[in-house]
Design a protein around this motif. Structure first.
Motif, PDB file in Angstrom:
ATOM      1  N   SER A  98     -30.402 -42.612 -11.362  1.00 32.58           N
ATOM      2  CA  SER A  98     -30.041 -41.498 -12.232  1.00 32.58           C
ATOM      3  C   SER A  98     -30.734 -40.202 -11.798  1.00 32.58           C
ATOM      4  O   SER A  98     -30.108 -39.135 -11.750  1.00 32.58           O
ATOM      5  CB  SER A  98     -30.413 -41.840 -13.671  1.00 32.58           C
ATOM      6  N   THR A  99     -32.005 -40.300 -11.463  1.00 28.37           N
ATOM      7  CA  THR A  99     -32.756 -39.122 -11.029  1.00 28.37           C
ATOM      8  C   THR A  99     -32.212 -38.589  -9.707  1.00 28.37           C
ATOM      9  O   THR A  99     -32.087 -37.371  -9.529  1.00 28.37           O
ATOM     10  CB  THR A  99     -34.255 -39.451 -10.905  1.00 28.37           C
ATOM     11  N   MET A 100     -31.871 -39.491  -8.789  1.00 28.51           N
ATOM     12  CA  MET A 100     -31.317 -39.040  -7.501  1.00 28.51           C
ATOM     13  C   MET A 100     -30.003 -38.292  -7.712  1.00 28.51           C
ATOM     14  O   MET A 100     -29.786 -37.243  -7.106  1.00 28.51           O
ATOM     15  CB  MET A 100     -31.107 -40.226  -6.554  1.00 28.51           C
ATOM     16  N   TRP A 101     -29.144 -38.805  -8.585  1.00 29.35           N
ATOM     17  CA  TRP A 101     -27.874 -38.135  -8.839  1.00 29.35           C
ATOM     18  C   TRP A 101     -28.082 -36.813  -9.566  1.00 29.35           C
ATOM     19  O   TRP A 101     -27.341 -35.852  -9.343  1.00 29.35           O
ATOM     20  CB  TRP A 101     -26.912 -39.040  -9.601  1.00 29.35           C
ATOM     21  N   GLN A 102     -29.100 -36.745 -10.422  1.00 30.20           N
ATOM     22  CA  GLN A 102     -29.416 -35.478 -11.087  1.00 30.20           C
ATOM     23  C   GLN A 102     -29.867 -34.437 -10.061  1.00 30.20           C
ATOM     24  O   GLN A 102     -29.508 -33.265 -10.166  1.00 30.20           O
ATOM     25  CB  GLN A 102     -30.487 -35.684 -12.174  1.00 30.20           C
ATOM     26  N   LEU A 103     -30.650 -34.864  -9.061  1.00 31.11           N
ATOM     27  CA  LEU A 103     -31.045 -33.951  -7.974  1.00 31.11           C
ATOM     28  C   LEU A 103     -29.804 -33.389  -7.277  1.00 31.11           C
ATOM     29  O   LEU A 103     -29.708 -32.183  -7.050  1.00 31.11           O
ATOM     30  CB  LEU A 103     -31.896 -34.681  -6.936  1.00 31.11           C
ATOM     31  N   GLN A 104     -28.885 -34.273  -6.936  1.00 30.64           N
ATOM     32  CA  GLN A 104     -27.657 -33.840  -6.259  1.00 30.64           C
ATOM     33  C   GLN A 104     -26.890 -32.854  -7.131  1.00 30.64           C
ATOM     34  O   GLN A 104     -26.421 -31.825  -6.660  1.00 30.64           O
ATOM     35  CB  GLN A 104     -26.780 -35.063  -5.945  1.00 30.64           C
ATOM     36  N   ARG A 105     -26.796 -33.161  -8.415  1.00 31.39           N
ATOM     37  CA  ARG A 105     -26.090 -32.292  -9.358  1.00 31.39           C
ATOM     38  C   ARG A 105     -26.742 -30.907  -9.416  1.00 31.39           C
ATOM     39  O   ARG A 105     -26.060 -29.883  -9.416  1.00 31.39           O
ATOM     40  CB  ARG A 105     -26.111 -32.957 -10.741  1.00 31.39           C
ATOM     41  N   LEU A 106     -28.072 -30.874  -9.470  1.00 30.01           N
ATOM     42  CA  LEU A 106     -28.781 -29.595  -9.551  1.00 30.01           C
ATOM     43  C   LEU A 106     -28.648 -28.787  -8.264  1.00 30.01           C
ATOM     44  O   LEU A 106     -28.578 -27.555  -8.307  1.00 30.01           O
ATOM     45  CB  LEU A 106     -30.250 -29.827  -9.898  1.00 30.01           C
ATOM     46  N   ILE A 107     -28.604 -29.452  -7.125  1.00 22.07           N
ATOM     47  CA  ILE A 107     -28.411 -28.741  -5.854  1.00 22.07           C
ATOM     48  C   ILE A 107     -27.040 -28.069  -5.843  1.00 22.07           C
ATOM     49  O   ILE A 107     -26.915 -26.887  -5.511  1.00 22.07           O
ATOM     50  CB  ILE A 107     -28.579 -29.696  -4.652  1.00 22.07           C
ATOM     51  N   VAL A 108     -26.012 -28.804  -6.226  1.00 19.43           N
ATOM     52  CA  VAL A 108     -24.665 -28.236  -6.264  1.00 19.43           C
ATOM     53  C   VAL A 108     -24.609 -27.082  -7.262  1.00 19.43           C
ATOM     54  O   VAL A 108     -24.034 -26.023  -6.984  1.00 19.43           O
ATOM     55  CB  VAL A 108     -23.617 -29.322  -6.610  1.00 19.43           C
ATOM     56  N   THR A 109     -25.239 -27.258  -8.420  1.00 18.85           N
ATOM     57  CA  THR A 109     -25.263 -26.203  -9.433  1.00 18.85           C
ATOM     58  C   THR A 109     -25.948 -24.950  -8.896  1.00 18.85           C
ATOM     59  O   THR A 109     -25.453 -23.836  -9.075  1.00 18.85           O
ATOM     60  CB  THR A 109     -25.984 -26.694 -10.709  1.00 18.85           C
ATOM     61  N   ALA A 110     -27.085 -25.129  -8.215  1.00 15.82           N
ATOM     62  CA  ALA A 110     -27.819 -23.982  -7.673  1.00 15.82           C
ATOM     63  C   ALA A 110     -27.008 -23.266  -6.591  1.00 15.82           C
ATOM     64  O   ALA A 110     -27.041 -22.038  -6.503  1.00 15.82           O
ATOM     65  CB  ALA A 110     -29.167 -24.427  -7.114  1.00 15.82           C
ATOM     66  N   ILE A 111     -26.292 -24.029  -5.783  1.00  6.58           N
ATOM     67  CA  ILE A 111     -25.463 -23.411  -4.746  1.00  6.58           C
ATOM     68  C   ILE A 111     -24.374 -22.548  -5.386  1.00  6.58           C
ATOM     69  O   ILE A 111     -24.088 -21.449  -4.916  1.00  6.58           O
ATOM     70  CB  ILE A 111     -24.838 -24.490  -3.826  1.00  6.58           C
ATOM     71  N   LYS A 112     -23.792 -23.019  -6.459  1.00  5.37           N
ATOM     72  CA  LYS A 112     -22.655 -22.337  -7.089  1.00  5.37           C
ATOM     73  C   LYS A 112     -23.044 -21.186  -8.010  1.00  5.37           C
ATOM     74  O   LYS A 112     -22.262 -20.267  -8.195  1.00  5.37           O
ATOM     75  CB  LYS A 112     -21.822 -23.345  -7.901  1.00  5.37           C
ATOM     76  N   ARG A 113     -24.235 -21.224  -8.590  1.00  2.00           N
ATOM     77  CA  ARG A 113     -24.628 -20.194  -9.553  1.00  2.00           C
ATOM     78  C   ARG A 113     -25.120 -18.926  -8.864  1.00  2.00           C
ATOM     79  O   ARG A 113     -25.735 -18.969  -7.810  1.00  2.00           O
ATOM     80  CB  ARG A 113     -25.755 -20.713 -10.449  1.00  2.00           C
ATOM     81  N   TYR A 114     -24.876 -17.818  -9.521  1.00  2.00           N
ATOM     82  CA  TYR A 114     -25.386 -16.537  -9.028  1.00  2.00           C
ATOM     83  C   TYR A 114     -26.873 -16.420  -9.332  1.00  2.00           C
ATOM     84  O   TYR A 114     -27.662 -16.081  -8.457  1.00  2.00           O
ATOM     85  CB  TYR A 114     -24.605 -15.379  -9.671  1.00  2.00           C
ATOM     86  N   HIS A 115     -27.273 -16.707 -10.573  1.00  2.00           N
ATOM     87  CA  HIS A 115     -28.688 -16.711 -10.962  1.00  2.00           C
ATOM     88  C   HIS A 115     -29.207 -18.132 -10.802  1.00  2.00           C
ATOM     89  O   HIS A 115     -28.836 -19.022 -11.550  1.00  2.00           O
ATOM     90  CB  HIS A 115     -28.854 -16.227 -12.410  1.00  2.00           C
TER      91      HIS A 115
END
Length: 113
Positions: A39-56
């Motif tokens: 679960s933690t590994m997938w959350q890391l992946q999710r946060l990386i994708v989110t950070a790539i897509k977000r402006y802030h």
């Protein structure tokens, strides 16, 4: 953008390795600590994708850094409980340290802007 794609690829490699290691956990722990680590590994992946897509990105990168610290502790706990051997732990830890350096550099570059 290239650095962001590298961190995404490194995270995917770490997840693949993590799944290989978790397969060797005792049966009783595959669905407890093993599930938490997955679960933690997938959350890391999710946060990386989110950070790539977000402006802030600053808040998302902070969350990513925290999640990475949690994963490090979970992996260390698995080693301490002898669910993984020292060689696998060292390899997995090196992958996590590399991800940590990339996240730290990303955070520093956002702060410098």
């Amino acid at each position: 953008m290239q650095n962001k794609l590298i961190i995404d690829e490194k995270c995917r490699e770490m997840i693949q390795y993590g799944y290989i290691v978790i397969r060797h956990f005792p049966k009783s722990e595959k669905h407890c600590l093993g599930a938490e680590i997955r679960s933690t590994m997938w959350q890391l992946q999710r946060l990386i994708v989110t950070a790539i897509k977000r402006y802030h990105k600053k808040t998302t990168l902070s969350e990513l850094d925290v999640e990475l610290a949690i994963l490090r502790r979970q992996v260390r706990t698995a080693k301490d409980m002898r669910f993984i051997d020292l060689k696998k732990y060292e390899h997995w830890s090196r992958m996590l340290v590399e991800l940590g350096k990339m996240v730290g550099g990303w955070i520093r570059s956002i702060i410098a802007k």
